[in-house]
Design a protein around this motif. Structure first.
Motif, mmCIF file in Angstrom:
data_model
loop_
_atom_site.group_PDB
_atom_site.id
_atom_site.type_symbol
_atom_site.label_atom_id
_atom_site.label_comp_id
_atom_site.label_asym_id
_atom_site.label_seq_id
_atom_site.Cartn_x
_atom_site.Cartn_y
_atom_site.Cartn_z
ATOM 1 N N LEU A 1 0.819 -1.210 0.000
ATOM 2 C CA LEU A 1 0.000 0.000 0.000
ATOM 3 C C LEU A 1 0.855 1.264 0.000
ATOM 4 N N HIS A 2 1.928 1.267 0.773
ATOM 5 C CA HIS A 2 2.828 2.426 0.753
ATOM 6 C C HIS A 2 3.481 2.578 -0.623
ATOM 7 N N PHE A 3 3.812 1.465 -1.248
ATOM 8 C CA PHE A 3 4.398 1.500 -2.589
ATOM 9 C C PHE A 3 3.400 2.080 -3.589
ATOM 10 N N THR A 4 2.148 1.637 -3.515
ATOM 11 C CA THR A 4 1.114 2.160 -4.415
ATOM 12 C C THR A 4 0.892 3.649 -4.186
ATOM 13 N N GLN A 5 0.854 4.057 -2.931
ATOM 14 C CA GLN A 5 0.654 5.472 -2.617
ATOM 15 C C GLN A 5 1.816 6.323 -3.116
ATOM 16 N N THR A 6 3.040 5.827 -2.952
ATOM 17 C CA THR A 6 4.217 6.596 -3.369
ATOM 18 C C THR A 6 4.316 6.709 -4.881
ATOM 19 N N LEU B 1 1.814 5.777 -7.460
ATOM 20 C CA LEU B 1 0.671 5.940 -8.360
ATOM 21 C C LEU B 1 -0.331 6.999 -7.936
ATOM 22 N N VAL B 2 -0.250 7.498 -6.715
ATOM 23 C CA VAL B 2 -1.223 8.504 -6.260
ATOM 24 C C VAL B 2 -0.632 9.892 -6.491
ATOM 25 N N SER B 3 -1.254 10.654 -7.361
ATOM 26 C CA SER B 3 -0.745 11.983 -7.704
ATOM 27 C C SER B 3 -1.267 13.030 -6.735
ATOM 28 N N ARG B 4 -0.811 14.243 -6.936
ATOM 29 C CA ARG B 4 -1.258 15.358 -6.097
ATOM 30 C C ARG B 4 -2.751 15.618 -6.295
ATOM 31 N N ASP B 5 -3.237 15.436 -7.523
ATOM 32 C CA ASP B 5 -4.644 15.715 -7.813
ATOM 33 C C ASP B 5 -5.574 14.654 -7.234
ATOM 34 N N THR B 6 -5.106 13.418 -7.125
ATOM 35 C CA THR B 6 -5.959 12.330 -6.631
ATOM 36 C C THR B 6 -5.675 11.978 -5.177
ATOM 37 N N LYS B 7 -4.827 12.746 -4.523
ATOM 38 C CA LYS B 7 -4.468 12.445 -3.140
ATOM 39 C C LYS B 7 -5.688 12.513 -2.222
ATOM 40 N N ASP B 8 -6.505 13.542 -2.378
ATOM 41 C CA ASP B 8 -7.696 13.673 -1.541
ATOM 42 C C ASP B 8 -8.712 12.572 -1.829
ATOM 43 N N GLN B 9 -8.721 12.098 -3.053
ATOM 44 C CA GLN B 9 -9.683 11.064 -3.430
ATOM 45 C C GLN B 9 -9.397 9.735 -2.730
ATOM 46 N N PHE B 10 -8.100 9.413 -2.535
ATOM 47 C CA PHE B 10 -7.724 8.112 -1.987
ATOM 48 C C PHE B 10 -7.221 8.185 -0.543
ATOM 49 N N SER B 11 -7.056 9.370 0.007
ATOM 50 C CA SER B 11 -6.428 9.482 1.326
ATOM 51 C C SER B 11 -7.230 8.765 2.411
ATOM 52 N N THR B 12 -8.555 8.912 2.386
ATOM 53 C CA THR B 12 -9.385 8.289 3.422
ATOM 54 C C THR B 12 -9.316 6.767 3.341
ATOM 55 N N THR B 13 -9.435 6.222 2.134
ATOM 56 C CA THR B 13 -9.381 4.763 1.960
ATOM 57 C C THR B 13 -8.017 4.211 2.340
ATOM 58 N N LEU B 14 -6.966 4.906 1.944
ATOM 59 C CA LEU B 14 -5.624 4.449 2.275
ATOM 60 C C LEU B 14 -5.382 4.470 3.781
ATOM 61 N N SER B 15 -5.809 5.527 4.432
ATOM 62 C CA SER B 15 -5.617 5.615 5.884
ATOM 63 C C SER B 15 -6.357 4.493 6.604
ATOM 64 N N THR B 16 -7.576 4.196 6.162
ATOM 65 C CA THR B 16 -8.354 3.117 6.777
ATOM 66 C C THR B 16 -7.686 1.770 6.588
ATOM 67 N N LEU B 17 -7.202 1.501 5.371
ATOM 68 C CA LEU B 17 -6.552 0.216 5.088
ATOM 69 C C LEU B 17 -5.247 0.076 5.866
ATOM 70 N N LEU B 18 -4.470 1.143 5.928
ATOM 71 C CA LEU B 18 -3.201 1.085 6.655
ATOM 72 C C LEU B 18 -3.443 0.833 8.141
ATOM 73 N N SER B 19 -4.425 1.498 8.698
ATOM 74 C CA SER B 19 -4.735 1.289 10.118
ATOM 75 C C SER B 19 -5.229 -0.127 10.379
ATOM 76 N N CYS B 20 -6.006 -0.658 9.443
ATOM 77 C CA CYS B 20 -6.533 -2.014 9.607
ATOM 78 C C CYS B 20 -5.410 -3.044 9.533
ATOM 79 N N LEU B 21 -4.452 -2.845 8.647
ATOM 80 C CA LEU B 21 -3.322 -3.777 8.539
ATOM 81 C C LEU B 21 -2.384 -3.661 9.731
ATOM 82 N N GLU B 22 -2.239 -2.460 10.252
ATOM 83 C CA GLU B 22 -1.327 -2.265 11.392
ATOM 84 C C GLU B 22 -1.827 -2.940 12.661
#
Length: 300
Positions: free
Chosen positions: A135-140, A142-163
């Motif tokens: 997930l960190h690799f995908t975020q680093t 493939l996620v651009s500045r324009d789409t950061k807000d679009q995926f930030s919530t989903t990424l944060s939820t997934l990272l917290s769930c895996l941690e």
């Protein structure tokens, strides 16, 4: 002008249909990462071994070895490279400008959708750590500045769930090494996945400086350059084999220098023999005799 617009619109629609079929194949290949233990085991790459120092309760320094994932899981990187290779073969520079950016967004959505399913399962710490790396690799990458807000919530939820599947103390120890290896993996893959990487991420990832040290990692091949190419991961070579290769290299170097030394010695021997011949007793006696005769060599 109107006919030209219709042709461009039809070409864009055809490109979208083609890209959609390739994204469907990407999702199918990505779903090969299932929840069975055997599939997870075959999906994990070889991990780096890192030695860390800790201070024990008695004040003594304790060295321990931890394992850190150095690259994305095999299904993820294989699926990404397969999709990127297919697009590269079709010359993406000829695609409409409005096509590649949505493709990158759809790729991220497919990855997050699949990893949302995996995050709800009971995972071992090693598998959770590998998925966290992905997930960190995908975020680093493939996620651009324009789409950061679009995926930030989903990424944060997934990272917290895996941690939650990783021990908090282990996570605090692993995190710095994990993030540094995410940057190295992104810098290594940015060229191969160039058609999927947003334009603003290419410049940032290319600026990541991969540190080169005198010591090789445990899964590296013999260092033939002071700075190995960062695009490709090096191949396995054990420490014992490395010492043998170094010994062979030194021996071959000695063999190369030996003929030169022998040839030089032969030349020096000839010069010495010639010098000794010139200074033989008979030669010295003749020179002394003719030198004492004043009439020798004179014309009278």
């Amino acid at each position: 002008p109107y006919s030209s617009f219709l042709v461009e619109k039809e070409a864009e629609d055809m490109f979208n249909v083609w890209i959609s079929s390739k994204l469907s194949q990407f999702s199918t290949s990505l779903f090969s990462l299932t929840s069975t233990a055997g599939s997870f085991l075959t999906s994990l790459p070889a991990w780096d071994k890192v030695t860390i120092s800790e201070t024990g309760d008695s004040g003594q320094e304790i060295n321990s070895i931890i394992s850190i994932p150095p690259s994305p899981s095999l299904p993820l990187i294989t699926s990404l490279l397969s999709l990127a290779s297919t697009i590269h073969r079709s010359h993406p520079s000829s695609f409409p400008q409005s096509l590649l950016s949505p493709t990158s967004i759809n790729v991220v959505q497919a990855i997050l959708s699949h990893y949302s399913t995996l995050s709800t399962q009971t995972l071992t710490q090693n598998v959770a750590l590998q998925l966290l790396f992905d997930l960190h690799f995908t975020q680093t990458l493939l996620v651009s500045r324009d789409t950061k807000d679009q995926f930030s919530t989903t990424l944060s939820t997934l990272l917290s769930c895996l941690e939650t599947n990783i021990d908090p103390f282990d996570l605090s120890v692993f995190s710095p090494h994990l993030h540094s290896r995410v940057k190295k993996a992104a810098a290594r893959c940015v060229s191969g996945l160039g058609c999927l990487v947003p334009a603003d991420r290419v410049a940032i990832i290319s600026s990541y400086k991969i540190s080169t040290t005198t010591t090789q990692d445990s899964h590296n091949i013999l260092c033939v350059e002071p700075q190995p190419c960062p695009r490709f991961q090096l191949l396995p070579l054990s420490t014992a084999s490395l010492s043998k290769v170094s010994a062979k290299a030194a021996l071959s170097s000695a063999h190369l220098q030996l003929p030169l030394l022998v040839g030089q010695a032969a030349v020096d021997a000839k010069k010495t023999a010639a010098g000794k011949t010139d200074k033989s007793p008979a030669h010295q006696t003749a020179a002394s005799f003719f030198g004492s005769m004043p009439w020798f060599g004179t014309n009278s």
